[in-house]
Design a protein around this motif. Structure first.
Motif, PDB file in Angstrom:
ATOM      1  N   LEU A   1      34.702  27.049  51.981  1.00 15.57           N
ATOM      2  CA  LEU A   1      36.103  27.451  51.927  1.00 15.57           C
ATOM      3  C   LEU A   1      36.954  26.370  51.261  1.00 15.57           C
ATOM      4  O   LEU A   1      37.947  26.673  50.614  1.00 15.57           O
ATOM      5  N   ARG A   2      36.544  25.104  51.438  1.00 16.73           N
ATOM      6  CA  ARG A   2      37.331  24.018  50.844  1.00 16.73           C
ATOM      7  C   ARG A   2      36.962  23.778  49.390  1.00 16.73           C
ATOM      8  O   ARG A   2      37.647  23.041  48.700  1.00 16.73           O
ATOM      9  N   SER A   3      35.835  24.302  48.936  1.00 12.61           N
ATOM     10  CA  SER A   3      35.513  24.183  47.509  1.00 12.61           C
ATOM     11  C   SER A   3      35.058  25.548  46.997  1.00 12.61           C
ATOM     12  O   SER A   3      33.887  25.735  46.681  1.00 12.61           O
ATOM     13  N   PRO A   4      35.993  26.515  46.929  1.00 11.41           N
ATOM     14  CA  PRO A   4      35.631  27.878  46.499  1.00 11.41           C
ATOM     15  C   PRO A   4      35.114  27.913  45.073  1.00 11.41           C
ATOM     16  O   PRO A   4      34.554  28.914  44.644  1.00 11.41           O
ATOM     17  N   ASP A   5      35.271  26.797  44.337  1.00 10.55           N
ATOM     18  CA  ASP A   5      34.746  26.763  42.972  1.00 10.55           C
ATOM     19  C   ASP A   5      33.239  26.979  42.945  1.00 10.55           C
ATOM     20  O   ASP A   5      32.706  27.450  41.946  1.00 10.55           O
ATOM     21  N   THR A   6      32.554  26.658  44.058  1.00 13.66           N
ATOM     22  CA  THR A   6      31.098  26.881  44.051  1.00 13.66           C
ATOM     23  C   THR A   6      30.785  28.372  43.956  1.00 13.66           C
ATOM     24  O   THR A   6      29.811  28.770  43.323  1.00 13.66           O
ATOM     25  N   ILE A   7      31.626  29.201  44.589  1.00 13.59           N
ATOM     26  CA  ILE A   7      31.428  30.657  44.498  1.00 13.59           C
ATOM     27  C   ILE A   7      31.785  31.123  43.079  1.00 13.59           C
ATOM     28  O   ILE A   7      31.066  31.923  42.472  1.00 13.59           O
ATOM     29  N   ILE A   8      32.876  30.579  42.547  1.00 14.11           N
ATOM     30  CA  ILE A   8      33.324  31.006  41.219  1.00 14.11           C
ATOM     31  C   ILE A   8      32.282  30.630  40.166  1.00 14.11           C
ATOM     32  O   ILE A   8      31.933  31.427  39.296  1.00 14.11           O
ATOM     33  N   THR A   9      31.725  29.399  40.270  1.00 18.24           N
ATOM     34  CA  THR A   9      30.693  28.994  39.314  1.00 18.24           C
ATOM     35  C   THR A   9      29.464  29.882  39.456  1.00 18.24           C
ATOM     36  O   THR A   9      28.814  30.233  38.474  1.00 18.24           O
ATOM     37  N   THR A  10      29.145  30.229  40.705  1.00 23.23           N
ATOM     38  CA  THR A  10      27.979  31.078  40.934  1.00 23.23           C
ATOM     39  C   THR A  10      28.132  32.419  40.240  1.00 23.23           C
ATOM     40  O   THR A  10      27.200  32.902  39.598  1.00 23.23           O
ATOM     41  N   VAL A  11      29.319  33.046  40.321  1.00 23.82           N
ATOM     42  CA  VAL A  11      29.477  34.370  39.711  1.00 23.82           C
ATOM     43  C   VAL A  11      29.756  34.277  38.213  1.00 23.82           C
ATOM     44  O   VAL A  11      29.639  35.270  37.508  1.00 23.82           O
ATOM     45  N   ALA A  12      30.109  33.078  37.734  1.00 24.83           N
ATOM     46  CA  ALA A  12      30.430  32.952  36.306  1.00 24.83           C
ATOM     47  C   ALA A  12      29.210  33.258  35.445  1.00 24.83           C
ATOM     48  O   ALA A  12      29.316  33.974  34.445  1.00 24.83           O
ATOM     49  N   THR A  13      28.032  32.717  35.825  1.00 22.40           N
ATOM     50  CA  THR A  13      26.823  32.935  35.019  1.00 22.40           C
ATOM     51  C   THR A  13      26.494  34.426  34.897  1.00 22.40           C
ATOM     52  O   THR A  13      26.372  34.935  33.784  1.00 22.40           O
ATOM     53  N   PRO A  14      26.336  35.149  36.012  1.00 22.62           N
ATOM     54  CA  PRO A  14      26.006  36.580  35.859  1.00 22.62           C
ATOM     55  C   PRO A  14      27.073  37.371  35.115  1.00 22.62           C
ATOM     56  O   PRO A  14      26.738  38.253  34.320  1.00 22.62           O
ATOM     57  N   ILE A  15      28.349  37.043  35.343  1.00 19.87           N
ATOM     58  CA  ILE A  15      29.402  37.800  34.647  1.00 19.87           C
ATOM     59  C   ILE A  15      29.380  37.472  33.153  1.00 19.87           C
ATOM     60  O   ILE A  15      29.568  38.350  32.310  1.00 19.87           O
TER      61      ILE A  15
END
Lengths: 253, 264
Positions: free
Chosen positions: A21-35
């Motif tokens: 929750l404090r570093s939501p960028d990890t989720i964003i980076t995770t979905v960036a590759t597939p998108i």
């Protein structure tokens, strides 16, 4: 002390979910590759790929879901590696807690993070025209398969998380997993592939898992392929779990 | 006194591959005392602490903490100890308060929030309670680590190089805290490479060198290992530390103008 495994795992899972929750960028980076794969394949190459009937985004999404997990577990390994290298792992191991709770909390956090990423990717796919007539049961079946696949890859990610000595070593292991779907039915049907490549594509786990999810979404019978997909997921999970626990026992010995 | 020693080690050996680190270490730490394990880098201090805190298995010999064998009763040992120092870190992403609550919850204590607030007040961290630990200064961080170690009142505390990297004020603060703890009956095993730290804090000092204890005793006993001292009076210039502490307004006692120097 085993009776406390649930309590200890819950406390530690809360901790690592707070990290996300404090570093939501990890989720964003995770979905960036597939998108980033979804966009060119749907809008650029898709029109040139022969998949029979139906829209290409419907064809492509199942493979993209697997890539999402493959990209997400790099962070699972990274979070564990950070705990080990920072010394907090040893603090926990020296405390009167159920020691395996430290691992389980990372595994549960990985499942939550990856399912969140998968939901985001599905939402983007819907915005790009993905449609499915699948009912609740089929969606639950997809969720079940993805959860099993995530668990299997998560336990695999535990191994570099525990043993890596550098950050690069930690994330490097997931690259082959991200590219495995390219030699499968994820992007194009296997029927057009040359002999040996086709043989590999048809006998590796990605194809059976992707075909099963595709059939579930298309409301087609899953057939034998469903059992093969399930077998791959459970088999991979058991092997990865056994290897991870062996690594873990060596680590704490 | 017939009480069992807080820490009892006998003939401890450990090698990493072909490289022997401990070659028969033995020592005994009475309950409620501060024991300093002194040695240069690579002498094996951390290895001893890791074995005592059940993070590492010894190759040979025995070690017991609070009467429990580290090899056969590790769970009891973990109930009895707390680890602080260079390898038992804080969670940098959590706030100071969350770190304390986490440890209290893991030790299954009720009122983890109250415990955290009390410790924050005691260690002068209340103002920084809701900041991420990553933003803490070296001294605040060390205070947080020690506060985390006190949760659950474990009878034996391992402090691995507790003042390495600290400024002089923080170092004095840590020393004061350690002395307070020992005053309340906690046994403290301290590893350090700073001779003055051992001299200042420890009831008993052991020198670990190349995997063996080569000297062990009180400061007075260790001093007697050398030829008798002659006494002469010299004027003492204030050290840079004295000057630093004086001009930044620290509440330490003023430096004495003359001091006894022992020469051999």
């Amino acid at each position: 002390m085993t009776s406390y495994v649930v309590h200890d795992t819950a406390v530690l899972t809360q901790r690592s979910l707070r990290h996300i929750l404090r570093s939501p960028d990890t989720i964003i980076t995770t979905v960036a590759t597939p998108i980033a794969m979804l966009l060119p394949f749907v809008y650029v190459f898709g029109s040139a790929i022969q998949i029979g009937t139906g829209s290409y985004v419907n064809y492509l999404l199942p493979g993209i879901l697997l890539i999402t997990v493959a990209s997400g577990i790099a962070y699972t390994a990274f979070r564990l590696f950070t705990d080990v290298s920072s010394g907090i792992f040893e603090r926990f191991q020296s405390m009167p807690i159920t020691r395996s709770a430290v691992l389980w909390s990372h595994v549960l956090t990985s499942v939550v993070a990856n399912l969140t990423s998968l939901a985001l990717v599905v939402i983007v796919a819907v915005a790009m025209g993905f449609r499915s007539a699948a009912g609740l049961l089929a969606w639950l079946a997809v969720l079940g398969i993805m959860a099993l696949f995530t668990l299997a890859l998560t336990w695999l990610a535990v191994i570099p998380g525990l043993t890596a000595t550098t950050v690069d070593g930690v994330s490097g292991f997931s690259y082959p997993l991200i590219f495995l779907p390219f030699i499968s039915s994820a992007f194009v049907p296997t029927s057009g592939m040359p002999g040996p490549v086709r043989w590999f594509a048809e006998h590796q786990p990605v194809t059976s898992i992707v075909d099963t999810i595709r059939n579930l979404y298309a409301v087609q019978p899953v057939g034998n392929g469903g059992w093969i997909a399930l077998g791959w997921c459970v088999g991979l999970l058991l092997v990865a779990y056994a290897l991870a626990m062996r690594t873990y026992r060596r680590k704490i010995a | 006194m017939t009480t069992t020693p807080a820490i009892e080690i006998d003939g401890l050996t450990k090698s990493y591959g072909d490289h022997p680190v401990l070659e028969g270490v033995g020592l005994s730490v009475p309950s409620g005392t501060i024991f300093a394990l002194l040695g240069s880098n690579g002498a094996g201090k951390t290895t001893v602490v890791k074995i005592l805190s059940t993070l590492l298995k010894a190759d040979g010999g025995t070690a017991a903490v609070n009467g429990y064998d580290v090899a056969t009763q590790p769970a009891n040992v973990r109930e009895s100890i707390s680890l602080t120092g260079q390898f038992a870190a804080v969670d940098e992403i959590l706030t100071g308060r969350e770190n304390l609550v986490l440890v209290a919850q893991l030790r299954r204590l009720k009122d983890s929030g109250q415990i955290a607030d009390d410790l924050l007040a005691r260690f002068a961290l209340t103002d920084a309670a809701n900041q991420k630990a990553a933003t803490y200064s070296g001294g605040m961080r060390r205070r947080l680590e020690i506060a985390m170690s006190l949760i659950g009142n474990p009878p034996v505390l391992f402090l691995d190089e507790p003042t390495t990297g600290l400024d002089p004020q923080s170092r004095l603060e840590v020393w004061r805290t350690v002395q307070e703890l020992a005053g309340q009956g906690t046994t403290v095993l301290l590893t350090t490479q700073h001779l003055d730290e051992a001299e200042h804090l420890a009831d008993q000092i052991a020198v670990l060198h190349e995997g063996r204890i080569i000297a062990n005793g009180t400061l007075a006993e260790l001093t007697q290992l050398l030829p008798p001292a002659t006494v002469e009076y010299v004027e003492k210039q204030p050290t840079l530390e004295d000057i630093f502490l004086a001009i930044v307004g620290h509440d330490a006692p003023p430096p004495t103008q003359t001091t006894t120097v022992r020469t051999h």
